[in-house]
Design a protein around this motif. Structure first.
Motif, short mmCIF file in Angstrom:
data_model
loop_
_atom_site.label_atom_id
_atom_site.label_comp_id
_atom_site.label_asym_id
_atom_site.label_seq_id
_atom_site.Cartn_x
_atom_site.Cartn_y
_atom_site.Cartn_z
N ILE A 188 -27.07 3.33 35.07
CA ILE A 188 -26.20 4.01 36.08
C ILE A 188 -26.50 5.58 36.04
N SER A 189 -26.11 5.95 37.29
CA SER A 189 -25.86 7.61 37.30
C SER A 189 -24.42 7.56 37.47
N THR A 190 -23.82 8.65 36.68
CA THR A 190 -22.38 8.90 37.00
C THR A 190 -22.03 9.93 38.34
N ALA A 191 -21.08 9.83 38.77
CA ALA A 191 -20.86 11.12 39.43
C ALA A 191 -21.06 12.44 39.13
N PRO A 192 -21.11 13.60 39.52
CA PRO A 192 -21.17 14.83 39.03
C PRO A 192 -20.07 15.16 37.75
N VAL A 193 -20.63 15.69 36.61
CA VAL A 193 -19.54 15.99 35.80
C VAL A 193 -19.02 17.13 35.68
N ILE A 222 -25.22 12.29 34.83
CA ILE A 222 -25.54 11.70 33.58
C ILE A 222 -26.19 10.41 33.89
N HIS A 223 -27.36 9.95 33.34
CA HIS A 223 -28.18 8.81 33.64
C HIS A 223 -27.82 8.04 32.29
N GLY A 224 -27.65 6.78 32.21
CA GLY A 224 -27.57 5.90 30.95
C GLY A 224 -27.12 4.52 31.20
N TYR A 225 -27.27 3.80 30.18
CA TYR A 225 -26.95 2.51 30.35
C TYR A 225 -25.24 2.38 29.86
N VAL A 226 -24.48 1.70 30.56
CA VAL A 226 -23.19 1.49 30.62
C VAL A 226 -22.90 0.19 29.89
N ASN A 267 -27.84 6.13 25.44
CA ASN A 267 -29.02 6.81 25.98
C ASN A 267 -28.78 7.56 27.03
N ALA A 268 -27.59 8.40 27.08
CA ALA A 268 -27.28 9.47 28.22
C ALA A 268 -28.24 10.53 28.19
N GLU A 269 -28.48 10.71 29.45
CA GLU A 269 -29.41 11.86 29.91
C GLU A 269 -28.82 12.94 30.81
#
Length: 106
Positions: free
Chosen positions: A52-57, A34-38, A25-27
């Motif tokens: 989670i929120s990733t570091a900038p892509v 990107i926010h999503g379930y890891v 469910n990446a947003e």
């Protein structure tokens, strides 16, 4: 916790570089994170199913029919599916998932 089918399918591939985790469910957000379930966090920071929120892509590449997001911190996340929330709060939005050969819209 049993891994979702989307993650199980994505883990079947041999990626040519280390994978940090698998996102469900990446947003994609305007601030380039990107926010999503890891799941299967290789660094051991998060339990399966943690939001989670990733570091900038830095970039997203297509590898073995999957999208892989590479971040400024050096992580590489396989995107198992995208979640596009609806702008109308009465609708559930759209989920786009990957299969072995196609992208499926729900």
């Amino acid at each position: 916790m049993k891994l979702p089918r989307l993650v199980q399918d994505a883990k079947k591939f041999e990626y040519p570089f280390p994978i940090t985790g698998f996102l469900v469910n990446a947003e994609l957000r305007a601030n380039e994170v990107i926010h999503g379930y890891v799941y299967s966090d290789a660094k051991g920071r998060f339990d399966d199913g943690t939001y989670i929120s990733t570091a900038p892509v830095v970039y997203i590449q297509v590898e073995l029919e999957r999208h892989v997001a590479h971040t400024e911190s050096g992580s590489s996340y396989v995107i198992c599916n995208y979640n596009f929330p609806s702008s109308n709060l009465n609708e559930s939005g759209v989920s786009v998932e990957f299969t072995d050969t196609t992208i499926v819209r729900h």
